[in-house]
Scaffold this active site. Structure first.
Site, PDB file in Angstrom:
ATOM      1  CE1 TYR A 135      -3.926  -2.390   0.481  1.00 13.19           C
ATOM      2  CE2 TYR A 135      -4.757  -0.198   1.187  1.00 13.19           C
ATOM      3  CZ  TYR A 135      -4.904  -1.717   0.891  1.00 13.19           C
ATOM      4  OH  TYR A 135      -6.169  -2.114   0.451  1.00 13.19           O
ATOM      5  CG  ASP A 222      -2.878 -20.316  -0.860  1.00 15.56           C
ATOM      6  OD1 ASP A 222      -2.709 -19.981   0.311  1.00 15.56           O
ATOM      7  OD2 ASP A 222      -2.499 -20.926  -1.725  1.00 15.56           O
ATOM      8  CG  ASP A 246      -8.034  -4.226   1.539  1.00 17.70           C
ATOM      9  OD1 ASP A 246      -9.196  -3.587   2.308  1.00 17.70           O
ATOM     10  OD2 ASP A 246      -8.221  -4.182   0.485  1.00 17.70           O
TER      11      ASP A 246
HETATM   12  C1  IPM Z   1     -10.359  -0.389   3.865  1.00 22.91           C
HETATM   13  C2  IPM Z   1     -10.972   0.241   2.537  1.00 22.91           C
HETATM   14  C3  IPM Z   1      -9.714   1.034   1.886  1.00 22.91           C
HETATM   15  C4  IPM Z   1      -8.295   0.157   1.977  1.00 22.91           C
HETATM   16  C5  IPM Z   1      -9.692   1.663   0.921  1.00 22.91           C
HETATM   17  C6  IPM Z   1     -10.830   2.527   0.850  1.00 22.91           C
HETATM   18  C7  IPM Z   1      -8.373   2.638   0.515  1.00 22.91           C
HETATM   19  O1  IPM Z   1     -11.015  -0.912   1.560  1.00 22.91           O
HETATM   20  O2  IPM Z   1     -10.323   0.140   4.822  1.00 22.91           O
HETATM   21  O3  IPM Z   1     -10.470  -1.840   3.846  1.00 22.91           O
HETATM   22  O4  IPM Z   1      -8.061  -0.552   1.025  1.00 22.91           O
HETATM   23  O5  IPM Z   1      -7.684  -0.066   3.198  1.00 22.91           O
HETATM   24 MG    MG Z   2     -11.127  -2.766   2.389  1.00 17.66          MG
END
Ligand code: IPM
Ligand code: MG
Length: 363
Positions: A135, A222, A246
């Site tokens: 990220y 997975d 995520d």
């Molecule tokens: C989350 C969301 C965010 C992320 C997005 C909106 C950037 O999906 O908080 O899980 O990917 O972290």
């Molecule tokens: Mg998310």
């Protein structure tokens, strides 16, 4: 105590209004100040995370966040998209520890897409590292490939990386959280393929030596995705990186019947935090008054417990939510035969009534 209220976009404003009402019903001494964030802030100030909003978030003792995003911003340059607001807040405030509980309320077992016996009593805590991984890893961008399968072609790249201290601190958070619950941590990685996650596994194993009372298990991502739908109750605390967290946290959320019920907390090293529902801005139902405000209301409870040192107030909110569910009130996302469908505002009012001691009429 000061709480920054950042409603954001889509259903964010509607659900936040209910959470604010619930906070006010507690009659505690704190100040609330709201500011624009996400697409709403872009429209008004040309940036999804304006200086003023960031300054308010930094100055506050805790932040209650709604949701950001709308399709109409999809064509904007990445730096101006609503999602940059939440990513920016995480980064600028050092909110590295993301708690995403997946709890299946007894009253909502029927709402899950899995068989009731698989999810009844489910209580998992996903701890997602939130400020590292692919990220935020640099370098990233677009360029002309000099090697690979198609030298000379346009290509894009991101960087997956974790430093040892980043892994150590999230591992400590996970082991300490496990101590307060089922004493088991599942560390999710992709050590069979990725250097970053072999390192993750090694560091988590090293930190575990300080927590002999907690059981540690390692699982490939997975397989974890599979086990979550096969035997979700075999998990207690799950700790993983930003990207896997995520994905798995959305999967885990859905096991409980509705993502509309789940709060989350993102904490810095001093337990200052940002609290937000696990769901997004749902532009398709925005403005219709049908969104479920309970995840935001429960996020406010988490905020009182973790950052504002008001555990009793948090208990009051959580009991009120359970009372409202027991009384048979349901927003559309958790509705089932025999329960009473209510809108966003009616749900918020019912929680307030339960807090202030008024009775709720059974359906
Ligand atoms: C989350 C969301 C965010 C992320 C997005 C909106 C950037 O999906 O908080 O899980 O990917 O972290
Ligand atoms: Mg998310």
């Amino acid at each position: 105590m000061k709480i920054a209220i950042l409603p954001g976009d889509g259903i964010g404003t509607e659900i936040m209004a209910e959470a604010v009402k619930v906070l006010q019903a507690l009659d505690l001494k704190f100040e609330m100040e709201s500011a624009l964030v996400g697409g709403a802030a872009y429209d008004a100030h040309g940036h999804p995370l304006p200086e003023g909003t960031l300054a308010l978030a930094k100055a506050a003792d805790a932040i209650l966040f709604g949701a950001v995003g709308d399709w109409k911003y999809d064509k904007l340059e990445r730096q101006f998209r609503p999602e940059q607001a939440i990513l920016g807040l995480r980064k600028h405030l050092g909110l590295f520890a993301n708690f995403r509980p997946a709890i299946c309320y007894e009253q909502l077992t029927q709402a899950s897409s899995l068989k009731p016996e698989l999810v009844a009593g489910l209580d998992i805590l996903i701890i997602r590292e939130l400020t590292g991984d692919i990220y935020f890893g640099q370098p990233r961008g677009r360029r002309i490939a000099v090697d690979g399968h198609f030298p000379g072609a346009d290509e894009a790249f991101d960087t997956m990386r974790y430093s040892k201290p980043e892994i150590e601190r999230i591992a400590h958070v996970a082991f300490q959280a496990a101590r307060r619950r089922g004493k088991k941590v599942t560390s999710v990685d992709k050590a069979n393929v990725l250097e970053t996650f072999q390192f993750w596994k090694d560091v988590v194993t090293e930190v575990h030596a300080q927590y002999p009372d907690v059981q540690l298990e390692h699982m490939y991502v997975d397989n974890a995705a599979m086990q979550l739908v096969k035997a979700p109750k075999s998990f207690d605390v799950v700790v993983t990186g930003n990207m896997f967290g995520d994905i798995l946290s959305d999967e885990a959320a859905m096991l409980t019947g509705s993502i509309g019920m789940l709060p989350s907390a993102s904490l810095d090293k001093n337990n200052k935090g940002l609290y937000e529902p696990s769901h997004g801005s749902a532009p398709d139902i925005a403005g219709k008054g049908v969104a479920n405000p309970l995840a935001t209301i429960l996020s406010a409870a988490m905020m009182l417990r973790f950052s504002l040192n008001q555990p009793q107030a948090a208990d009051r909110i959580e009991s009120a939510v359970k009372a409202v569910l027991s009384a048979g009130l349901r927003t559309g996302d958790i509705w089932s035969e025999g329960t009473r469908k209510v809108g966003t505002r009616e749900m918020g009012d019912a929680v307030v009534a339960a807090i202030t001691g008024k009775t709720i009429t059974k359906s």
